[in-house]
Design a protein around this motif. Sequence first.
Motif, mmCIF file in Angstrom:
data_model
loop_
_atom_site.group_PDB
_atom_site.id
_atom_site.type_symbol
_atom_site.label_atom_id
_atom_site.label_comp_id
_atom_site.label_asym_id
_atom_site.label_seq_id
_atom_site.Cartn_x
_atom_site.Cartn_y
_atom_site.Cartn_z
ATOM 1 N N SER A 65 71.354 44.723 -51.214
ATOM 2 C CA SER A 65 71.446 43.314 -51.425
ATOM 3 C C SER A 65 72.409 42.759 -52.240
ATOM 4 O O SER A 65 72.615 43.392 -53.467
ATOM 5 N N LYS A 66 73.086 41.887 -51.955
ATOM 6 C CA LYS A 66 74.101 41.115 -53.109
ATOM 7 C C LYS A 66 73.506 39.795 -53.492
ATOM 8 O O LYS A 66 72.550 39.212 -52.904
ATOM 9 N N SER A 67 74.096 39.372 -54.535
ATOM 10 C CA SER A 67 73.228 38.165 -55.260
ATOM 11 C C SER A 67 73.680 36.897 -54.500
ATOM 12 O O SER A 67 73.057 36.039 -54.608
ATOM 13 N N ASP A 68 74.699 36.921 -53.485
ATOM 14 C CA ASP A 68 74.932 35.846 -52.685
ATOM 15 C C ASP A 68 74.208 35.907 -51.293
ATOM 16 O O ASP A 68 74.576 35.311 -50.333
ATOM 17 N N ARG A 69 73.060 36.739 -51.334
ATOM 18 C CA ARG A 69 72.288 36.868 -50.043
ATOM 19 C C ARG A 69 73.001 37.892 -49.021
ATOM 20 O O ARG A 69 72.255 37.935 -47.964
ATOM 21 N N GLY A 70 74.215 38.315 -49.340
ATOM 22 C CA GLY A 70 74.853 39.136 -48.454
ATOM 23 C C GLY A 70 74.173 40.764 -48.615
ATOM 24 O O GLY A 70 73.577 40.749 -49.272
ATOM 25 N N VAL A 71 74.803 41.437 -47.777
ATOM 26 C CA VAL A 71 74.546 42.815 -48.004
ATOM 27 C C VAL A 71 75.704 43.688 -48.085
ATOM 28 O O VAL A 71 76.805 43.449 -47.185
ATOM 29 N N ARG A 72 75.704 44.936 -48.724
ATOM 30 C CA ARG A 72 76.849 45.819 -48.772
ATOM 31 C C ARG A 72 76.275 46.859 -48.313
ATOM 32 O O ARG A 72 75.361 47.454 -48.609
ATOM 33 N N LEU A 73 77.279 47.345 -47.378
ATOM 34 C CA LEU A 73 76.783 48.877 -46.781
ATOM 35 C C LEU A 73 77.329 49.943 -47.646
ATOM 36 O O LEU A 73 78.515 49.835 -48.223
ATOM 37 N N LEU A 74 76.701 50.886 -47.933
ATOM 38 C CA LEU A 74 76.882 52.156 -48.642
ATOM 39 C C LEU A 74 76.707 53.260 -47.951
ATOM 40 O O LEU A 74 75.672 53.637 -47.217
#
Length: 96
Positions: A65-74
């Motif tokens: 989860s990112k702070s801007d409500r987005g999601v980063r794939l890992l």
Amino acid sequence: MEKILTKDNMNQAYRRVVRNKGKQGIDGMTVGELLPYLKENGNQLRKDILQGKYKPKSVRRAEISKSDRGVRLLGILNSNRQNDSTSHCPTTNTNI
């Protein structure tokens, strides 16, 4: 590819993984287990890569989860691939 897979470059890659405190991969191999594995299998691994026979194992996907409500794939590599990936990083060695 042969220059990337030199023992010196692979040793530098291993040291970076250790220095960065790499976590165990999806294969369950810890960084502490990686050195004995590479000592026993490193030459065959190098040979397989050079001959195009190396088949990398799966990468486990995770979402952060990112702070801007987005999601980063890992993608989480297995321990062996961590070392392989690190060996491809740019170096200051101009001979490579």
